[in-house]
Design a protein around this motif. Structure first.
Motif, PDB file in Angstrom:
ATOM      1  N   SER A  24      -7.165  -8.582  -3.004  1.00 36.63           N
ATOM      2  CA  SER A  24      -5.926  -9.446  -3.219  1.00 36.63           C
ATOM      3  C   SER A  24      -5.222  -8.895  -1.921  1.00 36.63           C
ATOM      4  N   PRO A  25      -4.461  -9.843  -1.402  1.00 40.80           N
ATOM      5  CA  PRO A  25      -3.962  -9.442   0.143  1.00 40.80           C
ATOM      6  C   PRO A  25      -2.808  -8.457  -0.049  1.00 40.80           C
ATOM      7  N   SER A  26      -2.177  -8.300  -1.175  1.00 41.48           N
ATOM      8  CA  SER A  26      -1.176  -7.563  -1.544  1.00 41.48           C
ATOM      9  C   SER A  26      -1.384  -6.128  -1.618  1.00 41.48           C
ATOM     10  N   LEU A  27      -0.457  -5.276  -1.061  1.00 41.70           N
ATOM     11  CA  LEU A  27      -0.605  -3.863  -0.856  1.00 41.70           C
ATOM     12  C   LEU A  27       0.463  -2.914  -1.211  1.00 41.70           C
ATOM     13  N   ILE A  28       0.185  -1.761  -1.573  1.00 41.04           N
ATOM     14  CA  ILE A  28       1.097  -0.868  -1.812  1.00 41.04           C
ATOM     15  C   ILE A  28       1.760  -0.061  -0.589  1.00 41.04           C
ATOM     16  N   CYS A  29       2.741  -0.143  -0.180  1.00 44.62           N
ATOM     17  CA  CYS A  29       3.305   0.751   0.716  1.00 44.62           C
ATOM     18  C   CYS A  29       3.970   2.169   0.205  1.00 44.62           C
ATOM     19  N   GLY A  57       5.491  -2.487  -3.341  1.00 43.91           N
ATOM     20  CA  GLY A  57       4.512  -3.489  -2.944  1.00 43.91           C
ATOM     21  C   GLY A  57       5.217  -4.357  -1.930  1.00 43.91           C
ATOM     22  N   ALA A  58       4.094  -4.944  -1.237  1.00 43.48           N
ATOM     23  CA  ALA A  58       4.376  -6.034  -0.136  1.00 43.48           C
ATOM     24  C   ALA A  58       3.101  -6.999  -0.354  1.00 43.48           C
ATOM     25  N   ALA A  59       3.566  -8.218   0.136  1.00 43.66           N
ATOM     26  CA  ALA A  59       2.518  -9.342   0.259  1.00 43.66           C
ATOM     27  C   ALA A  59       1.356  -9.333   0.919  1.00 43.66           C
ATOM     28  N   ASP A  60       1.321  -8.520   1.923  1.00 43.46           N
ATOM     29  CA  ASP A  60       0.185  -8.334   2.801  1.00 43.46           C
ATOM     30  C   ASP A  60       0.455  -6.982   3.825  1.00 43.46           C
ATOM     31  N   ALA A  61      -0.728  -6.809   4.596  1.00 48.88           N
ATOM     32  CA  ALA A  61      -0.791  -5.811   5.402  1.00 48.88           C
ATOM     33  C   ALA A  61       0.539  -5.736   6.394  1.00 48.88           C
ATOM     34  N   GLY A 106       3.426  -7.129   5.993  1.00 49.62           N
ATOM     35  CA  GLY A 106       4.641  -7.181   5.234  1.00 49.62           C
ATOM     36  C   GLY A 106       4.773  -5.483   4.905  1.00 49.62           C
ATOM     37  N   MET A 107       3.582  -4.700   4.407  1.00 48.60           N
ATOM     38  CA  MET A 107       3.692  -3.595   4.098  1.00 48.60           C
ATOM     39  C   MET A 107       4.192  -2.533   5.212  1.00 48.60           C
ATOM     40  N   TRP A 108       3.569  -2.774   6.452  1.00 51.29           N
ATOM     41  CA  TRP A 108       4.022  -1.985   7.526  1.00 51.29           C
ATOM     42  C   TRP A 108       5.499  -2.172   7.892  1.00 51.29           C
ATOM     43  N   ASN A 109       5.735  -3.414   7.787  1.00 50.73           N
ATOM     44  CA  ASN A 109       7.553  -3.749   7.966  1.00 50.73           C
ATOM     45  C   ASN A 109       8.337  -3.189   7.016  1.00 50.73           C
ATOM     46  N   LEU A 110       7.839  -3.397   5.874  1.00 47.39           N
ATOM     47  CA  LEU A 110       8.704  -2.519   4.608  1.00 47.39           C
ATOM     48  C   LEU A 110       8.858  -1.293   4.712  1.00 47.39           C
ATOM     49  N   GLY A 111       7.853  -0.326   5.069  1.00 43.98           N
ATOM     50  CA  GLY A 111       7.863   0.956   5.317  1.00 43.98           C
ATOM     51  C   GLY A 111       8.760   1.194   6.277  1.00 43.98           C
ATOM     52  N   CYS A 112       8.679   0.527   7.511  1.00 48.19           N
ATOM     53  CA  CYS A 112       9.678   0.843   8.678  1.00 48.19           C
ATOM     54  C   CYS A 112      10.997   0.507   8.207  1.00 48.19           C
ATOM     55  N   TRP A 122       9.773  -6.731   0.430  1.00 45.94           N
ATOM     56  CA  TRP A 122       9.304  -6.316  -0.676  1.00 45.94           C
ATOM     57  C   TRP A 122       9.052  -7.596  -1.611  1.00 45.94           C
ATOM     58  N   ASP A 123       7.901  -7.458  -2.160  1.00 44.39           N
ATOM     59  CA  ASP A 123       7.237  -8.325  -3.229  1.00 44.39           C
ATOM     60  C   ASP A 123       8.033  -8.571  -4.565  1.00 44.39           C
TER      61      ASP A 123
END
Length: 416
Positions: A275-280, A335-339, A341-347, A309-310
């Protein structure tokens, strides 16, 4: 069928007669040069005719709006022109009179070789065009990160490259077998097939292993197009899968060129395999005075404002993950939709949480604590041996102020 063959022979006979009449106009030239000029003239006329066909066909009223016709003509324009030029020159060869029989035989074989090469590579171009059309239809879908679509892309790209290489080798081999010298060499090669196969097998082992690995990649698919991998500690996306190597694109636009067999012989991380979704997951190091319940409320408030955020509330959390002698470690997950999005969500979460902490709960920020205590109950917290010796200042001078004692301070006990 007989009528169609008769009409073809009549057209060919008429063409040869026309070329013969043109050749008589070149009788003032030496015979070999006149024959060469006749062949070049036939090829030039075919080139002009092919230009008219390839330029006028897409402009016909019934074909003007068909994009596939435009695409196939644009892709095969050179192949069509070469095809007509080879046919015209080989047919005009019968009207020449300045070549020796050996030269005529060689030219016939050369034209046949060029015809086979042009036909084979034209088929490869057509096959690539059809697969490109299918890939464009897949990538044009709304859900570009669909795993099924990326699986089809991977299979088509890898298998297409293998088919192109195999068909290309067969085309070149077939074209060269037209020459009798090559046929004799092939017979002698088959006679010594044992030693030749051993030598070729040893020398081509890396290439063959990568080709076989490419087939395994297409079938088992440990990697797919646009998968998120971690080679050598870098984030990288699968940009291109070829028959023998894979091109990986990093976030800063660098490219890794990796043999395709690497992905069958070495472990690696694939963040988007299922799945493309990931956990930040990120950490904040805060003071022991931090009210965790209030911090959790702030986190949920700020997370709801993050566009990356997803919206999956089952994957969020704010917990004390660790402690040491100075600070506590707070882990925040979402959670984020993809990699990306995960990086941007963390920042984004870091920035929002630090802004709220500075303005609303500055006591939560990490701080250093220092306590000076005496060694025994009867001693001062500032032992004499830790205090620097006093500075003897002059009674008069620029350093003597109203708050400074007029005489040097008394010596501390134990000092002279």
């Amino acid at each position: 069928m007989q009528g169609k063959g008769t009409a073809q022979r009549m057209i060919e006979h008429s063409y040869v007669n026309s070329m013969s009449r043109v050749g008589h106009l070149l009788d003032w030239l030496p015979a070999p040069l006149g024959s060469i000029m006749l062949l070049l003239l036939a090829a030039g006329i075919a080139l002009l005719f092919s230009r008219v066909i390839t330029d006028a066909l897409p402009r016909l009223p019934g074909l003007r709006r068909i994009q596939f016709i435009h695409a196939i003509i644009a892709r095969l324009r050179t192949t069509i022109r070469n095809f007509l030029m080879i046919i015209a020159a080989s047919a005009a060869l019968q009207a020449t009179t300045g070549f020796t029989p050996a030269t005529m035989t060689f030219l016939e074989q050369a034209f046949l070789c060029l015809f086979i090469l042009n036909l084979g590579f034209g088929i490869i171009k057509t096959f690539r065009l059809l697969t490109d059309q299918y890939l464009n239809r897949i990538t044009a879908k709304e859900h570009a990160d669909d795993i099924t679509a990326r699986s089809h892309q991977t299979q088509i790209r890898v298998l297409r490259r293998l088919i192109e290489i195999s068909f290309g080798v067969l085309t070149v081999a077939s074209s060269l077998m037209v020459f009798h010298s090559v046929q004799k060499f092939g017979v002698s090669l088959f006679a010594s097939a044992g030693a030749a196969s051993l030598i070729v097998g040893l020398s081509a082992r890396p290439a063959l292993s990568n080709l076989i690995a490419g087939i395994q990649i297409a079938v088992t698919q440990p990697i797919r197009m646009e998968d998120m991998l971690i080679p050598n500690g870098d984030w990288a996306w699968v940009e291109e899968i070829n028959a023998t190597y894979v091109v990986l694109r990093t976030w800063d636009r660098r490219r890794y060129i990796v043999p395709i067999s690497y992905f069958l012989e070495n472990p690696f991380q694939n963040w988007t395999h299922s799945s493309p979704s990931l956990i930040c997951s990120l950490f904040l190091w805060l003071d022991y005075q931090t009210p965790v319940e209030r911090l959790r409320e702030i986190y949920f408030e700020e997370l709801a404002k993050c566009p990356d955020w997803d919206q999956d509330k089952t994957s969020i959390g704010c917990q004390i993950a660790d402690t040491n002698a100075q600070v506590i470690s707070i882990r925040l997950i979402a959670g984020a939709a993809d990699a990306n999005g995960m990086w941007n969500l963390g920042c984004d979460i870091r920035e929002r949480m630090l802004r709220r902490l500075r303005t609303e709960m500055p006591e939560c920020l990490p701080r250093g604590r220092t306590a000076i205590v005496s060694g025994t109950p009867d001693q001062s917290p500032w032992p004499d041996n830790l205090v620097a010796p006093p500075v003897n200042r002059p009674q008069d001078g620029p350093y003597h102020g109203p708050d400074m004692p007029a005489s040097p301070p008394a010596a501390m006990p134990g000092r002279s």
